[in-house]
Write an enzyme that holds these catalytic residues in place. Structure first.
Site, PDB file in Angstrom:
ATOM      1  N   LYS A 110       0.835  -1.205   0.000  1.00 46.54           N
ATOM      2  CA  LYS A 110       0.000   0.000   0.000  1.00 46.54           C
ATOM      3  C   LYS A 110       0.870   1.255   0.000  1.00 46.54           C
ATOM      4  O   LYS A 110       0.570   2.233  -0.682  1.00 46.54           O
ATOM      5  CB  LYS A 110      -0.989  -0.018   1.161  1.00 46.54           C
ATOM      6  CG  LYS A 110      -2.130  -0.967   0.832  1.00 46.54           C
ATOM      7  CD  LYS A 110      -3.107  -1.199   1.941  1.00 46.54           C
ATOM      8  CE  LYS A 110      -4.102  -2.268   1.499  1.00 46.54           C
ATOM      9  NZ  LYS A 110      -4.613  -3.071   2.586  1.00 46.54           N
ATOM     10  N   LYS A 189      -2.964 -10.484  -9.582  1.00 44.69           N
ATOM     11  CA  LYS A 189      -3.915 -10.983  -8.590  1.00 44.69           C
ATOM     12  C   LYS A 189      -5.164 -10.098  -8.589  1.00 44.69           C
ATOM     13  O   LYS A 189      -5.045  -8.873  -8.591  1.00 44.69           O
ATOM     14  CB  LYS A 189      -3.272 -10.939  -7.187  1.00 44.69           C
ATOM     15  CG  LYS A 189      -4.168 -11.474  -6.090  1.00 44.69           C
ATOM     16  CD  LYS A 189      -3.724 -10.996  -4.711  1.00 44.69           C
ATOM     17  CE  LYS A 189      -4.647  -9.918  -4.164  1.00 44.69           C
ATOM     18  NZ  LYS A 189      -5.486 -10.242  -3.050  1.00 44.69           N
ATOM     19  N   LYS A 192      -9.633  -5.588  -5.171  1.00 44.68           N
ATOM     20  CA  LYS A 192     -10.425  -4.353  -5.215  1.00 44.68           C
ATOM     21  C   LYS A 192      -9.534  -3.157  -5.461  1.00 44.68           C
ATOM     22  O   LYS A 192      -9.935  -2.179  -6.077  1.00 44.68           O
ATOM     23  CB  LYS A 192     -11.149  -4.150  -3.879  1.00 44.68           C
ATOM     24  CG  LYS A 192     -12.422  -4.931  -3.735  1.00 44.68           C
ATOM     25  CD  LYS A 192     -12.889  -4.916  -2.277  1.00 44.68           C
ATOM     26  CE  LYS A 192     -12.882  -6.291  -1.681  1.00 44.68           C
ATOM     27  NZ  LYS A 192     -12.677  -6.349  -0.233  1.00 44.68           N
TER      28      LYS A 192
HETATM   29  P1  ADP Z   1      -8.957  -7.314  -1.952  1.00 46.91           P
HETATM   30  O1  ADP Z   1      -7.523  -7.647  -2.288  1.00 46.91           O
HETATM   31  O2  ADP Z   1      -9.808  -7.367  -3.156  1.00 46.91           O
HETATM   32  O3  ADP Z   1      -9.091  -6.023  -1.182  1.00 46.91           O
HETATM   33  P2  ADP Z   1      -9.409  -8.549   0.569  1.00 46.91           P
HETATM   34  O4  ADP Z   1      -8.047  -8.151   1.019  1.00 46.91           O
HETATM   35  O5  ADP Z   1     -10.596  -7.847   1.145  1.00 46.91           O
HETATM   36  O6  ADP Z   1      -9.471  -8.464  -1.020  1.00 46.91           O
HETATM   37  O7  ADP Z   1      -9.558 -10.097   0.776  1.00 46.91           O
HETATM   38  C1  ADP Z   1     -10.630 -10.783   1.362  1.00 46.91           C
HETATM   39  C2  ADP Z   1     -10.347 -12.263   1.324  1.00 46.91           C
HETATM   40  O8  ADP Z   1     -10.319 -12.728  -0.030  1.00 46.91           O
HETATM   41  C3  ADP Z   1      -8.975 -12.628   1.903  1.00 46.91           C
HETATM   42  O9  ADP Z   1      -9.055 -13.875   2.560  1.00 46.91           O
HETATM   43  C4  ADP Z   1      -8.093 -12.719   0.697  1.00 46.91           C
HETATM   44  O10 ADP Z   1      -6.987 -13.563   0.901  1.00 46.91           O
HETATM   45  C5  ADP Z   1      -9.056 -13.304  -0.335  1.00 46.91           C
HETATM   46  N1  ADP Z   1      -8.662 -12.871  -1.694  1.00 46.91           N
HETATM   47  C6  ADP Z   1      -8.669 -11.609  -2.172  1.00 46.91           C
HETATM   48  N2  ADP Z   1      -8.277 -11.574  -3.455  1.00 46.91           N
HETATM   49  C7  ADP Z   1      -7.991 -12.854  -3.797  1.00 46.91           C
HETATM   50  C8  ADP Z   1      -7.538 -13.473  -4.998  1.00 46.91           C
HETATM   51  N3  ADP Z   1      -7.306 -12.769  -6.102  1.00 46.91           N
HETATM   52  N4  ADP Z   1      -7.353 -14.798  -4.978  1.00 46.91           N
HETATM   53  C9  ADP Z   1      -7.599 -15.537  -3.862  1.00 46.91           C
HETATM   54  N5  ADP Z   1      -8.035 -15.016  -2.701  1.00 46.91           N
HETATM   55  C10 ADP Z   1      -8.239 -13.691  -2.665  1.00 46.91           C
END
Ligand code: ADP
Ligand code: TRP
Length: 321
Positions: A110, A189, A192
């Site tokens: 970040k 990956k 959001k």
């Molecule tokens: P983002 O990266 O979209 O902000 P979060 O950090 O809110 O997502 O992640 C919420 C959950 O979803 C976590 O357990 C995270 O490891 C899983 N997750 C997020 N993106 C992925 C992805 N591309 N592949 C697998 N798991 C994911």
């Protein structure tokens, strides 16, 4: 065995969230005691719009229930309905070495993206440790990006136990290798924060557009594609379609004579079909928000009862009472 996981209400949930965290969590509700929560305190580190947070929180609740979280099997609540977790965060933060937080990948990522960090963002893993430890959790189903945070949790728990005597249960991350990092529309990956997501729910037209805009190379349809297994659409298709269909599509792409346009259409159809039942369930729940709130409130009471017990144990052990 107690299973616990959380998800932030920081934006619409996407298929990376679904396969990486929600689906494994939903399956685990059949195995043992499950605690799942909406991490609204965590969302405060990056979202500064109150109405948006309220809306996102409701959306996460609807999404999770529509996807199969069963309140008769799993406890499903809002993080902030258990304020004890912030008190435990303080106890833990006094035993958390600064360099351990400075080394966290998600924090460093970040910063690298130019985000101006606040103290909450820095201390985020300590709040997550409190989330996990306050329910004596054994297993934490998450995507790969959260593994380090569970390791931080373990380090803090060990330190607390060594300093103040046996207090916390040692949790373990549960990560599914095949969906540890679901790719987004640009091949990175899916996240959001990368603007490369395919949402679980939404209107058909824009979602179809997103899939039709998946980034591909410039090879003609006729050319064989020996690297077909690396193709983003194939990787996503493997998540949405039955294994034999995904395999035969991959074979067709490898052989040549199958264009990216057709591939993306096939992907969209399977994606749309995959969530058809959940979409219908979500529409039903949207008309029954009282039920959704009742689920969250009832679960919070149960979660809070357990959290209070563990917090008391920690406070006794460190001499606060
Ligand atoms: P983002 O990266 O979209 O902000 P979060 O950090 O809110 O997502 O992640 C919420 C959950 O979803 C976590 O357990 C995270 O490891 C899983 N997750 C997020 N993106 C992925 C992805 N591309 N592949 C697998 N798991 C994911
Ligand atoms: N940090 C997690 C994420 O962004 C959400 C989360 C908060 C969490 N507390 C947790 C996940 C405890 C598992 C366990 O995805």
């Amino acid at each position: 065995m107690r299973i616990l996981s959380g998800i932030q209400p920081s934006g619409a949930l996407h298929v990376g969230n679904y396969f990486g965290m929600m689906q494994p969590a939903i399956e685990l509700q059949n195995e043992d005691e499950a605690f799942y929560f909406i991490a609204d305190y965590h969302s405060m580190t990056s979202l500064f719009d109150a109405e948006q947070r309220r809306q996102n929180t409701q959306d996460v609740a609807l999404d999770f229930l529509a996807c199969g979280l069963d309140p008769a099997k799993a406890i499903f609540f809002r993080q902030s309905d258990v304020p004890e977790v912030t008190e435990l965060t303080w106890l833990l933060t006094t035993l958390t070495p600064m360099p351990m937080l400075e080394n966290c990948h998600s924090y460093k990522d970040k910063l690298a993206k130019g985000l101006k960090p606040n103290h909450g963002l820095f201390a985020y893993p300590v709040l997550m440790a409190a989330d996990i430890l306050i329910y004596d959790s054994n297993v934490v189903p998450v995507g790969r990006d959260q593994k380090q945070h569970v390791e931080v949790t373990r380090d803090i728990a060990v330190k607390f136990n060594l300093t103040y005597g046996e207090t916390f249960v040692m949790p373990e991350p549960r990560i599914r290798a095949e969906v540890a990092a679901v790719p987004g529309t640009d091949g990175q990956k899916m996240s959001k924060s990368y603007d490369n997501t395919i949402e679980i729910f939404g209107d058909e037209k824009p979602l179809r557009k997103k899939i039709m805009r998946l980034v591909m190379d410039s090879r003609t349809p006729e050319e064989p594609k020996p690297d077909a297994d690396q193709n983003i659409a194939i990787q996503l298709l493997k998540l949405f379609a039955p294994a034999d269909i995904a395999q035969s599509t991959e074979d067709q792409l490898r052989a040549g004579g199958y264009g990216y346009g057709d591939l993306k259409k096939t992907l969209f159809e399977h994606y749309w079909e995959h969530f058809a039942e959940a979409r219908a369930k979500r529409a039903e729940l949207e008309n029954n928000l009282d039920y959704v709130n009742q689920v969250l409130n009832d679960s919070a009471q149960k979660a809070r009862a357990l959290a209070t017990t563990v917090l008391d144990r920690a406070k006794k052990n460190c001499g606060l009472c």
